[in-house]
Each structure stands twice: as C-alpha cells, then as structure tokens.
Design a protein around this motif. Structure first.
Motif, PDB file in Angstrom:
ATOM      1  N   CYS A   1      37.296   9.761  10.633  1.00  0.00           N
ATOM      2  CA  CYS A   1      36.931   8.344  10.686  1.00  0.00           C
ATOM      3  C   CYS A   1      36.254   7.990   9.369  1.00  0.00           C
ATOM      4  O   CYS A   1      35.493   8.799   8.837  1.00  0.00           O
ATOM      5  CB  CYS A   1      35.978   8.084  11.852  1.00  0.00           C
ATOM      6  SG  CYS A   1      35.366   6.382  11.992  1.00  0.00           S
ATOM      7  N   TYR A   2      36.545   6.815   8.830  1.00  0.00           N
ATOM      8  CA  TYR A   2      35.814   6.381   7.653  1.00  0.00           C
ATOM      9  C   TYR A   2      34.319   6.430   7.941  1.00  0.00           C
ATOM     10  O   TYR A   2      33.874   6.151   9.059  1.00  0.00           O
ATOM     11  CB  TYR A   2      36.200   4.960   7.258  1.00  0.00           C
ATOM     12  CG  TYR A   2      37.608   4.805   6.720  1.00  0.00           C
ATOM     13  CD1 TYR A   2      38.202   5.804   5.951  1.00  0.00           C
ATOM     14  CD2 TYR A   2      38.344   3.650   6.974  1.00  0.00           C
ATOM     15  CE1 TYR A   2      39.480   5.665   5.458  1.00  0.00           C
ATOM     16  CE2 TYR A   2      39.637   3.496   6.482  1.00  0.00           C
ATOM     17  CZ  TYR A   2      40.192   4.515   5.728  1.00  0.00           C
ATOM     18  OH  TYR A   2      41.475   4.371   5.254  1.00  0.00           O
ATOM     19  N   HIS A   3      33.541   6.750   6.924  1.00  0.00           N
ATOM     20  CA  HIS A   3      32.100   6.827   7.089  1.00  0.00           C
ATOM     21  C   HIS A   3      31.528   5.435   7.381  1.00  0.00           C
ATOM     22  O   HIS A   3      32.047   4.421   6.915  1.00  0.00           O
ATOM     23  CB  HIS A   3      31.451   7.397   5.826  1.00  0.00           C
ATOM     24  CG  HIS A   3      30.049   7.865   6.032  1.00  0.00           C
ATOM     25  ND1 HIS A   3      28.968   6.997   6.025  1.00  0.00           N
ATOM     26  CD2 HIS A   3      29.548   9.105   6.258  1.00  0.00           C
ATOM     27  CE1 HIS A   3      27.868   7.688   6.230  1.00  0.00           C
ATOM     28  NE2 HIS A   3      28.180   8.969   6.389  1.00  0.00           N
ATOM     29  N   VAL A   4      30.440   5.411   8.148  1.00  0.00           N
ATOM     30  CA  VAL A   4      29.811   4.142   8.508  1.00  0.00           C
ATOM     31  C   VAL A   4      28.857   3.658   7.414  1.00  0.00           C
ATOM     32  O   VAL A   4      27.821   3.036   7.702  1.00  0.00           O
ATOM     33  CB  VAL A   4      29.064   4.258   9.855  1.00  0.00           C
ATOM     34  CG1 VAL A   4      30.037   4.362  11.001  1.00  0.00           C
ATOM     35  CG2 VAL A   4      28.095   5.449   9.842  1.00  0.00           C
ATOM     36  N   SER A   5      29.200   3.910   6.179  1.00  0.00           N
ATOM     37  CA  SER A   5      28.391   3.452   5.054  1.00  0.00           C
ATOM     38  C   SER A   5      28.451   1.935   4.948  1.00  0.00           C
ATOM     39  O   SER A   5      29.407   1.294   5.407  1.00  0.00           O
ATOM     40  CB  SER A   5      28.892   4.063   3.747  1.00  0.00           C
ATOM     41  OG  SER A   5      30.204   3.594   3.456  1.00  0.00           O
TER      42      SER A   5
ATOM     43  N   THR B   1      32.584  -4.313   3.672  1.00  0.00           N
ATOM     44  CA  THR B   1      33.861  -4.759   3.106  1.00  0.00           C
ATOM     45  C   THR B   1      34.959  -4.858   4.159  1.00  0.00           C
ATOM     46  O   THR B   1      36.053  -5.349   3.866  1.00  0.00           O
ATOM     47  CB  THR B   1      34.339  -3.786   2.009  1.00  0.00           C
ATOM     48  OG1 THR B   1      34.524  -2.483   2.580  1.00  0.00           O
ATOM     49  CG2 THR B   1      33.326  -3.714   0.876  1.00  0.00           C
ATOM     50  N   GLY B   2      34.692  -4.372   5.370  1.00  0.00           N
ATOM     51  CA  GLY B   2      35.699  -4.415   6.421  1.00  0.00           C
ATOM     52  C   GLY B   2      36.661  -3.254   6.402  1.00  0.00           C
ATOM     53  O   GLY B   2      37.622  -3.220   7.172  1.00  0.00           O
TER      54      GLY B   2
END
Length: 234
Positions: A202-206, A212-213
């Motif tokens: 999963c993309y990091h929750v940074s 940026t969406g």
C-alpha cells in the motif's frame, strides 16, 4: 526474548545507531513549538497491537514529532490520523484517532510496527541503520508466527526492508522478488509446515501521498478490507 512484551521493553532501550540516538534525543529537547509543553518520548518506539495479531502493518520509521513524541507508532501526526481513521472505518481500531499512550485505543487482530524504530533525520534512515534494526522486526514476526497471516507494508522502503526478514523467518520469498506497488499482492509459502503468508503493498500514508491524492482514504480502506479478508477477520 520470550514474548512481545519483553521485546517491546527491550526495543525502547536500544542505542545501536549513534546518528539516530543523537537525533531522536535532540528533537525531544528542542521540540516543536506546538508541543513545547509536552514531554517527548525520545526513545526507540515499540510495535503496537495485540500479541495474537493476524495482520502486521509495517511502516517506515517513527516521525520526529509524531511517534518520537508520543511513544506509539503512527501517533501524533497527520499520517497517523489517516491510518487510524481507516483502521476504525473497517473495524480494526476501537476509535478513529490515536493521541497518546493510555488514550484507550485498542487494535483488533492487528499490530503496527516498523523496520526502523528511531526517528531518522529527514525521515530517511540509512541502509546500515535499517540493517542494524532488522533483528527487532525479525524477532517480532517470529513471535507472531502462530497467528499472523497477512503482512501489509506501507511504502517501498518497508517493502524492501521486510522481504529479507520474511525470507529468513518462516516463509519463502519468490524469485524474482515481488515488486512493490499499491495493492501489490504475493503469497509466501511457509517453510516450517505452518500457514502461508499473504504479503500486501500500500502506498505510505505520508502527507505527500495523502495531500496529493495519490493515496485516498478509499484506497487505504480497500487494502485494509482485503487484509481483513485474507486474515479471516471479517
């Protein structure tokens, strides 16, 4: 270390990486203006979640004014706000926000951890620091072996860091190695006769991703729902 409670306690006393020790302690003294009246944790941060978790969520490292301040993974910053809201939305967290140790929050069948336990300058640990910290994560996953069914990795750094740990533990990492990506999925066969492991990306929750969406709350909830399903926590 016989159990996760002992592991967590010993993690908090680690001083193996001089650069990280200096940084985490300096941040805890200098503080951010918004938190000047708070006492910072300023130590390595242990994992958070029950000792019989079926899902292990692996991030990157504590944030300087987040977990390095509060002492709990993904707690005290906007990245954590996004993660815990999503965990609550899918029924894996008892409340939508994680504020501090002792705030009543509990996780259901889920443990949150990281390959690096100290806040690094610029949120960028070195490869050497990652490797020095690796035994903590390796032991943590071995202690979860009887119950863990899914490892959900947030971001490419965590993905690259966790693969050698899994390969040296109880699972066989396919060759070529699975590539990181959002919603990436691989099954790692067990090498000890136990259950196989599902690896999810999963993309990091940074803030960079969530502002940026690139990673939306819906995308995060979808991956968490898949982890729940694979871990039989639905």
């Amino acid at each position: 270390m016989r159990d996760l409670a002992e592991l967590d306690d010993r993690v908090t006393h680690c001083a193996a990486c001089p650069r990280l020790v200096e940084w985490r302690e300096r941040v805890a003294v200098e503080k951010r203006a918004a938190f000047r009246d708070e006492t910072y944790w300023g130590r390595p941060v242990p994992g958070f979640g029950p000792p019989d978790a079926a899902i292990a969520i692996v991030g990157l490292a504590p944030a300087a004014h987040g977990a390095n301040r509060t002492g709990r993974m993904f707690t005290g910053d906007r990245s954590g706000d996004v993660l815990y809201q999503a965990l609550h939305d899918v029924g894996l967290a008892s409340q939508p926000r994680s504020l501090r140790i002792g705030d009543g929050l509990s996780l259901r069948g889920t443990r949150i951890t990281a390959p690096v336990r100290c806040a690094p300058p610029a949120n960028k640990p070195t490869p050497g620091e990652r490797d020095t910290c690796r035994p903590w994560l390796a032991r943590e996953l071995l202690l979860l072996r009887s119950t863990v069914r899914v490892v959900l990795v947030l971001g490419g750094f965590g993905w690259q860091a966790v693969l050698p740990v899994l390969g040296a533990a109880a699972w066989r990492v396919p060759s070529p190695r699975p590539k990181f990506g959002h919603a990436a999925r691989a099954t790692l066969p067990a090498t000890d006769g136990g259950p196989d492991l599902h690896l999810l990306g999963c993309y990091h929750v940074s803030q960079q991703n969530t502002f940026t969406g690139r990673l939306t709350p819906a995308m995060l909830r979808e991956v968490l729902e898949e982890a729940k399903h694979l871990a039989a926590l639905a």
